[in-house]
Scaffold this motif. Structure first.
Motif, PDB file in Angstrom:
ATOM      1  N   ALA A  19      30.440 -61.658 -88.863  1.00  0.00           N
ATOM      2  CA  ALA A  19      30.242 -63.110 -88.913  1.00  0.00           C
ATOM      3  C   ALA A  19      29.495 -63.599 -87.673  1.00  0.00           C
ATOM      4  O   ALA A  19      28.603 -64.452 -87.768  1.00  0.00           O
ATOM      5  CB  ALA A  19      31.586 -63.823 -89.047  1.00  0.00           C
ATOM      6  N   LEU A  20      29.851 -63.058 -86.505  1.00  0.00           N
ATOM      7  CA  LEU A  20      29.168 -63.462 -85.272  1.00  0.00           C
ATOM      8  C   LEU A  20      27.711 -62.994 -85.257  1.00  0.00           C
ATOM      9  O   LEU A  20      26.837 -63.699 -84.741  1.00  0.00           O
ATOM     10  CB  LEU A  20      29.921 -62.945 -84.048  1.00  0.00           C
ATOM     11  N   GLU A  21      27.441 -61.836 -85.842  1.00  0.00           N
ATOM     12  CA  GLU A  21      26.042 -61.377 -85.952  1.00  0.00           C
ATOM     13  C   GLU A  21      25.251 -62.304 -86.875  1.00  0.00           C
ATOM     14  O   GLU A  21      24.090 -62.614 -86.612  1.00  0.00           O
ATOM     15  CB  GLU A  21      25.975 -59.930 -86.430  1.00  0.00           C
ATOM     16  N   LYS A  24      24.517 -65.385 -84.931  1.00  0.00           N
ATOM     17  CA  LYS A  24      23.427 -65.138 -83.976  1.00  0.00           C
ATOM     18  C   LYS A  24      22.077 -65.073 -84.679  1.00  0.00           C
ATOM     19  O   LYS A  24      21.071 -65.599 -84.178  1.00  0.00           O
ATOM     20  CB  LYS A  24      23.662 -63.857 -83.184  1.00  0.00           C
ATOM     21  N   LYS A  25      22.037 -64.448 -85.831  1.00  0.00           N
ATOM     22  CA  LYS A  25      20.779 -64.361 -86.589  1.00  0.00           C
ATOM     23  C   LYS A  25      20.269 -65.762 -86.939  1.00  0.00           C
ATOM     24  O   LYS A  25      19.082 -66.042 -86.830  1.00  0.00           O
ATOM     25  CB  LYS A  25      20.986 -63.544 -87.858  1.00  0.00           C
ATOM     26  N   TYR A  29      21.874 -67.044 -80.785  1.00  0.00           N
ATOM     27  CA  TYR A  29      22.867 -66.827 -79.731  1.00  0.00           C
ATOM     28  C   TYR A  29      24.249 -66.732 -80.365  1.00  0.00           C
ATOM     29  O   TYR A  29      24.444 -67.136 -81.509  1.00  0.00           O
ATOM     30  CB  TYR A  29      22.856 -67.973 -78.708  1.00  0.00           C
ATOM     31  N   TYR A  30      25.180 -66.166 -79.614  1.00  0.00           N
ATOM     32  CA  TYR A  30      26.578 -66.140 -80.047  1.00  0.00           C
ATOM     33  C   TYR A  30      27.253 -67.427 -79.576  1.00  0.00           C
ATOM     34  O   TYR A  30      26.847 -68.004 -78.560  1.00  0.00           O
ATOM     35  CB  TYR A  30      27.320 -64.947 -79.427  1.00  0.00           C
ATOM     36  N   PRO A  31      28.296 -67.888 -80.257  1.00  0.00           N
ATOM     37  CA  PRO A  31      29.027 -69.061 -79.767  1.00  0.00           C
ATOM     38  C   PRO A  31      29.546 -68.801 -78.344  1.00  0.00           C
ATOM     39  O   PRO A  31      30.166 -67.775 -78.085  1.00  0.00           O
ATOM     40  CB  PRO A  31      30.190 -69.200 -80.749  1.00  0.00           C
ATOM     41  N   GLN A  32      29.255 -69.699 -77.444  1.00  0.00           N
ATOM     42  CA  GLN A  32      29.630 -69.549 -76.041  1.00  0.00           C
ATOM     43  C   GLN A  32      31.010 -70.144 -75.794  1.00  0.00           C
ATOM     44  O   GLN A  32      31.388 -71.126 -76.422  1.00  0.00           O
ATOM     45  CB  GLN A  32      28.610 -70.264 -75.147  1.00  0.00           C
ATOM     46  N   LYS A  95      26.678 -59.494 -75.065  1.00  0.00           N
ATOM     47  CA  LYS A  95      27.288 -59.821 -76.344  1.00  0.00           C
ATOM     48  C   LYS A  95      28.561 -60.628 -76.100  1.00  0.00           C
ATOM     49  O   LYS A  95      28.529 -61.654 -75.440  1.00  0.00           O
ATOM     50  CB  LYS A  95      27.589 -58.558 -77.152  1.00  0.00           C
ATOM     51  N   TYR A  96      29.672 -60.134 -76.602  1.00  0.00           N
ATOM     52  CA  TYR A  96      30.946 -60.838 -76.499  1.00  0.00           C
ATOM     53  C   TYR A  96      32.071 -59.814 -76.518  1.00  0.00           C
ATOM     54  O   TYR A  96      31.906 -58.681 -76.962  1.00  0.00           O
ATOM     55  CB  TYR A  96      31.127 -61.813 -77.669  1.00  0.00           C
TER      56      TYR A  96
END
Length: 153
Positions: A19-21, A24-25, A29-32, A95-96
Protein backbone atom coordinates in the motif's frame (compact mmCIF):
# COMPACT_ATOMS: atom_id res chain seq x y z
CA UNK A 1 -1.43 -18.54 19.54
CA UNK A 2 1.73 -16.43 19.44
CA UNK A 3 2.87 -17.96 16.14
CA UNK A 4 -0.54 -17.23 14.58
CA UNK A 5 -0.45 -13.63 15.83
CA UNK A 6 3.09 -13.14 14.51
CA UNK A 7 2.10 -14.64 11.14
CA UNK A 8 -0.87 -12.24 10.93
CA UNK A 9 1.45 -9.36 11.85
CA UNK A 10 3.96 -10.33 9.15
CA UNK A 11 1.17 -10.56 6.56
CA UNK A 12 -0.12 -7.12 7.59
CA UNK A 13 3.39 -5.67 7.26
CA UNK A 14 3.70 -7.06 3.72
CA UNK A 15 0.29 -5.67 2.78
CA UNK A 16 1.10 -2.24 4.22
CA UNK A 17 4.40 -2.24 2.32
CA UNK A 18 2.46 -2.76 -0.93
CA UNK A 19 0.00 0.00 0.00
CA UNK A 20 2.84 2.41 0.83
CA UNK A 21 4.53 1.61 -2.50
CA UNK A 22 1.25 2.40 -4.26
CA UNK A 23 1.03 5.68 -2.35
CA UNK A 24 4.60 6.53 -3.34
CA UNK A 25 3.93 5.68 -6.99
CA UNK A 26 0.95 8.04 -7.00
CA UNK A 27 2.55 10.87 -4.99
CA UNK A 28 6.30 10.49 -5.35
CA UNK A 29 6.94 10.09 -1.60
CA UNK A 30 5.96 7.99 1.39
CA UNK A 31 3.68 9.52 4.05
CA UNK A 32 5.98 11.44 6.40
CA UNK A 33 5.73 11.27 10.19
CA UNK A 34 8.41 13.60 11.49
CA UNK A 35 9.42 10.88 13.95
CA UNK A 36 8.15 7.58 15.27
CA UNK A 37 4.36 7.26 15.12
CA UNK A 38 1.40 4.92 14.95
CA UNK A 39 0.43 4.31 11.30
CA UNK A 40 -2.93 6.03 11.06
CA UNK A 41 -4.93 7.83 8.40
CA UNK A 42 -8.30 9.48 7.97
CA UNK A 43 -11.07 6.96 7.39
CA UNK A 44 -12.55 9.24 4.71
CA UNK A 45 -12.40 7.21 1.48
CA UNK A 46 -11.22 10.31 -0.36
CA UNK A 47 -8.07 10.34 1.80
CA UNK A 48 -5.15 9.40 -0.42
CA UNK A 49 -3.59 6.87 1.98
CA UNK A 50 -6.96 5.33 2.78
CA UNK A 51 -7.42 4.60 -0.93
CA UNK A 52 -4.38 2.32 -0.81
CA UNK A 53 -6.05 -0.17 1.56
CA UNK A 54 -8.94 -2.38 0.45
CA UNK A 55 -12.02 -2.92 2.60
CA UNK A 56 -11.06 -6.49 3.53
CA UNK A 57 -7.74 -5.30 4.97
CA UNK A 58 -9.33 -2.33 6.75
CA UNK A 59 -11.96 -4.50 8.43
CA UNK A 60 -9.44 -7.12 9.62
CA UNK A 61 -6.34 -5.02 10.34
CA UNK A 62 -7.41 -1.58 11.48
CA UNK A 63 -9.29 0.00 14.33
CA UNK A 64 -11.16 3.29 14.39
CA UNK A 65 -10.70 6.28 16.67
CA UNK A 66 -12.33 9.72 16.55
CA UNK A 67 -10.12 12.67 17.39
CA UNK A 68 -11.42 16.24 17.29
CA UNK A 69 -14.42 15.13 15.23
CA UNK A 70 -12.36 13.32 12.58
CA UNK A 71 -12.48 9.54 12.30
CA UNK A 72 -9.11 7.85 11.82
CA UNK A 73 -8.05 4.28 11.23
CA UNK A 74 -4.86 2.85 12.66
CA UNK A 75 -3.17 -0.37 11.63
CA UNK A 76 -3.03 -3.13 14.24
CA UNK A 77 -0.79 -6.18 14.64
CA UNK A 78 -1.87 -9.77 15.26
CA UNK A 79 -2.33 -8.97 18.95
CA UNK A 80 -4.68 -6.03 18.25
CA UNK A 81 -2.06 -3.41 19.19
CA UNK A 82 -1.18 -0.29 17.17
CA UNK A 83 1.71 -0.74 14.75
CA UNK A 84 4.66 1.64 14.57
CA UNK A 85 5.66 3.63 11.49
CA UNK A 86 8.58 5.98 10.96
CA UNK A 87 9.29 7.89 7.77
CA UNK A 88 11.94 8.65 6.88
CA UNK A 89 13.16 5.36 8.29
CA UNK A 90 16.00 4.97 10.71
CA UNK A 91 16.81 1.38 9.69
CA UNK A 92 15.47 1.52 6.12
CA UNK A 93 17.22 4.68 4.99
CA UNK A 94 15.40 6.36 2.12
CA UNK A 95 12.22 4.44 2.90
CA UNK A 96 10.37 3.79 6.15
CA UNK A 97 10.41 1.53 9.20
CA UNK A 98 7.23 -0.33 10.04
CA UNK A 99 6.41 -3.00 12.57
CA UNK A 100 4.93 -4.29 15.77
CA UNK A 101 6.19 -4.05 19.32
CA UNK A 102 4.95 -7.64 19.70
CA UNK A 103 2.92 -9.33 22.37
CA UNK A 104 4.57 -7.40 25.22
CA UNK A 105 3.67 -4.05 23.54
CA UNK A 106 7.16 -2.74 24.26
CA UNK A 107 9.88 -1.81 21.82
CA UNK A 108 12.70 -4.33 21.87
CA UNK A 109 13.14 -6.13 25.13
CA UNK A 110 10.74 -3.92 27.07
CA UNK A 111 12.91 -0.84 27.42
CA UNK A 112 10.08 1.63 26.90
CA UNK A 113 6.48 2.39 27.64
CA UNK A 114 3.82 0.19 26.09
CA UNK A 115 2.57 0.94 22.60
CA UNK A 116 -1.16 1.04 23.27
CA UNK A 117 -4.26 2.86 22.09
CA UNK A 118 -3.57 5.55 24.68
CA UNK A 119 -0.69 6.94 22.62
CA UNK A 120 -2.74 7.39 19.45
CA UNK A 121 -4.21 10.76 20.44
CA UNK A 122 -0.69 11.95 21.24
CA UNK A 123 0.33 10.91 17.73
CA UNK A 124 -2.54 12.83 16.18
CA UNK A 125 -1.96 15.93 18.30
CA UNK A 126 1.72 16.02 17.39
CA UNK A 127 0.96 15.23 13.73
CA UNK A 128 3.39 12.35 13.89
CA UNK A 129 6.29 11.87 16.25
CA UNK A 130 5.85 9.94 19.46
CA UNK A 131 8.41 10.30 22.17
CA UNK A 132 9.49 6.69 22.22
CA UNK A 133 12.84 6.15 23.88
CA UNK A 134 15.10 3.36 22.71
CA UNK A 135 13.60 3.24 19.20
CA UNK A 136 16.98 3.45 17.48
CA UNK A 137 18.69 0.98 19.78
CA UNK A 138 15.97 -1.57 20.54
CA UNK A 139 13.23 -1.68 17.86
CA UNK A 140 13.42 -5.03 16.09
CA UNK A 141 14.68 -6.94 19.12
CA UNK A 142 12.84 -9.19 21.54
CA UNK A 143 9.40 -10.17 20.27
CA UNK A 144 9.12 -7.24 17.82
CA UNK A 145 8.05 -8.05 14.24
CA UNK A 146 9.46 -5.51 11.76
CA UNK A 147 10.01 -4.81 8.06
CA UNK A 148 13.78 -4.48 8.30
CA UNK A 149 16.53 -7.01 8.78
CA UNK A 150 19.26 -4.73 10.15
CA UNK A 151 19.01 -5.12 13.90
CA UNK A 152 20.08 -2.32 16.24
CA UNK A 153 23.55 -2.61 17.77
Amino acid sequence: MRKAADTKTTAAIKYVEMALEKFKKDHGYYPQTGGTAVLMFEKDPANTLSKCFDEKFRSANTRSITISGTEYLYVIDGYGNPMIYRCPGYFNRGKYDFGSAGKDKKIGDGHDKEITEGIIETTAEKKGGLEINDYTTHFGQGDDVVNFTVKPQ
